[in-house]
Write an enzyme that holds these catalytic residues in place. Structure first.
Site, short mmCIF file in Angstrom:
data_model
loop_
_atom_site.label_atom_id
_atom_site.label_comp_id
_atom_site.label_asym_id
_atom_site.label_seq_id
_atom_site.Cartn_x
_atom_site.Cartn_y
_atom_site.Cartn_z
N LYS A 170 0.84 -1.20 0.00
CA LYS A 170 0.00 0.00 0.00
C LYS A 170 0.88 1.26 0.00
CE LYS A 170 -3.69 -2.20 2.70
NZ LYS A 170 -4.48 -2.11 3.95
N ARG A 171 2.05 1.14 0.61
CA ARG A 171 2.92 2.32 0.71
C ARG A 171 3.47 2.73 -0.65
NH1 ARG A 171 4.47 -1.11 4.88
NH2 ARG A 171 3.94 -0.39 6.98
#
Length: 509
Positions: A276-277
């Site tokens: 997600k980062r």
């Protein structure tokens, strides 16, 4: 699949006394935690559960697992539900839809977890733990310094009954832990086959009710899956190591667990894990970038297997409908190896879907309206040419050049939607442009290559400096001083729009 019948204890949450795991009673669930946006891995899990349920005429349940209160993100649960709806995954039972086994949000089921943990306390499968955070941190530091696996030493498991009652009477803070067995447990994974694991080698007795009264994931997951009559659990492989713990909990309650299947990881093209980062993996981002739901669905299923026509899909890529995917889905065909996502495949699927929608008269009208909205949002202060005819002509010419509708509102494409502002008059150009106009009218097909040759020949014939002429022509046709080549601009605009813009310049007086 052979039916398995298991007698259950009747209670006020479940009036059934028989659970049938046959194919006509399939119940699966997707249970996201609202700690972030729905991402590709989560959508794949939801999709495979949905396809499995629909193939077997079963039910797809959505459950929001929001017991991790510290990591919750506001409005995320609502966004997840919106993303599932956008993707075409219809929920049969869930927070919005309701159902016979609700509530479908864990924070609304606290009394259920408290009632059921009493069963484990009474039958000796669980116990109160009064260890402080300070003591637990000390245990961790000692284990790390000794190069051992940090885990709880099960101290409170051995408390005498009198000590336990006295501490409870004094109001000491406690959590509830579950007793795990120091032995290897084996289960059959629908994807990976036989899996064996001794959980006691890597952790002590796990917490099932935290000191704030909220359940931990593992405990609530088991209670909810049982009470919601889940027949099959399809989830990410990262939860495989926890499955033996869940099976021990089922056994402690006297319940029969569902069948488990774990889905392999989705990886980036370079073999790294999706994160997600990193960005670019959230479903909302794909929605905002004009990726079509069916294109994203086909992109996900194009890696990792699970379909009876995977070879055909590889040889003849096309966007399969949900009906086709449901018919082809087969858990036994899921490849246990991690699958690599190829971003170019997503754009290929999106181009297919875009062409399909343009070729259909009904969806073409929706395309035109979508383009209008995109252009107005991107260039709100400009005078725009957004007639249906103009947009349809642009789409017809651009379909082989763009991957998604958002490409049409890139800054370099601004010239498509507005007439360029006229600069100082250049009388010498008027005569040349009249000749160019006549030349273009005589051409049947204005492709980038043919226009490039035409302009070079035209410049030589009229003794023009090619570079200067192209610079002027780019400004006249697009208002740009740099960007796409003139040949590219003419190809995208098409003959009608190109000649119209030449006329506007010639007649500007």
């Amino acid at each position: 699949m052979r039916a398995r019948y298991v007698k259950l204890r009747p209670n006020r949450y479940n009036s059934f006394v028989v659970r049938n795991h046959s194919s006509d009673c399939v119940r699966v669930r997707f249970a996201p935690s609202p700690t972030g946006q729905l991402h590709l891995g989560g959508l794949r899990t939801a999709l495979y559960n949905y396809l499995f349920a629909k193939k077997h005429k079963g039910a797809f349940i959505l459950r929001i697992e929001d017991t991790d209160r510290k990591r919750m993100v506001a409005s995320t649960a609502e966004n997840i539900q919106n993303d599932l709806q956008w993707a075409g995954i219809d929920v049969d039972e869930g927070p919005k839809q309701g159902g016979c086994y609700g509530p479908y949000v864990q924070s609304e089921r606290l009394s259920i977890y408290q009632e059921h943990v009493q069963l484990l306390l009474k039958n000796g499968s669980a116990y109160y733990c009064f260890c402080s955070d300070r003591r637990l941190q000390l245990l961790r530091r000692q284990a790390v310094s000794s190069q051992e696996i940090p885990k709880y030493d099960n101290r409170c498991r051995h408390l005498r009954e009198n000590d336990r009652r006295a501490r409870l009477a004094k109001g000491e803070q406690y959590c509830v832990r579950f007793k795990i067995c120091d032995q290897e447990e084996t289960f059959n994974d629908l994807v990976y086959g036989s899996i064996s694991y001794n959980i006691a080698k890597n952790e002590g007795d796990p917490v099932i009710i935290k000191s704030d009264g909220y359940p931990t994931y593992h405990y609530a997951n088991v209670v909810d899956d049982h009470l919601m009559r889940i027949s099959h659990v399809l989830r990410g492989v990262e939860w495989q190591i926890s499955t033996t713990k869940h099976i021990l909990l089922y056994r402690a309650f006297g319940w029969t667990p569902p069948l488990f299947g774990h889905l392999p990881l989705l990886l980036n093209a370079d073999g790294t894990k999706l994160s997600k980062r990193q960005g670019g993996v959230n479903i909302t981002d794909y929605r905002n970038d004009c990726i079509y739901p069916l294109a994203l669905i086909n992109f996900i299923v194009s890696c990792g297997g699970g379909f009876s026509k995977d070879q055909e899909r590889f040889l003849k890529p096309r966007c399969y409908s949900f009906k086709e995917l449901c018919g082809q889905f087969d858990v036994s065909k899921i490849n246990p190896s991690s699958g690599k996502l190829m971003p170019e495949r997503l754009l290929e699927f999106n181009r297919m879907e875009l062409r399909k929608r343009f070729e259909n008269c009904d969806t073409r009208e929706l395309l035109i309206e979508t383009v209008k909205r995109l252009v107005k949002n991107k260039f709100p202060s400009d005078t725009l040419d957004l007639s249906d005819v103009h947009i349809e002509n642009i789409l017809k010419l651009a379909l082989n050049r763009i991957d998604k509708l958002s490409d049409l509102v890139a800054n370099k494409m601004k010239f498509l939607w507005m007439s360029p502002a006229m600069g100082p008059l250049n009388q010498e150009l008027d005569t040349v442009l009249e000749h160019l106009r006549i030349t273009l009218l005589g051409e049947e097909n204005l492709t980038k290559d043919s226009v490039s040759i035409l302009l070079k020949n035209f410049s030589n014939k009229h003794s023009l400096n090619y570079g200067s002429f192209m610079k002027d022509l780019r400004t006249i046709l697009s208002g740009l001083t740099e960007g796409p080549s003139v040949a590219e601009i003419v190809e995208i605009l098409g003959k009608v729009n190109t000649i119209r813009r030449l006329d506007n310049y010639i007649n500007k007086k």
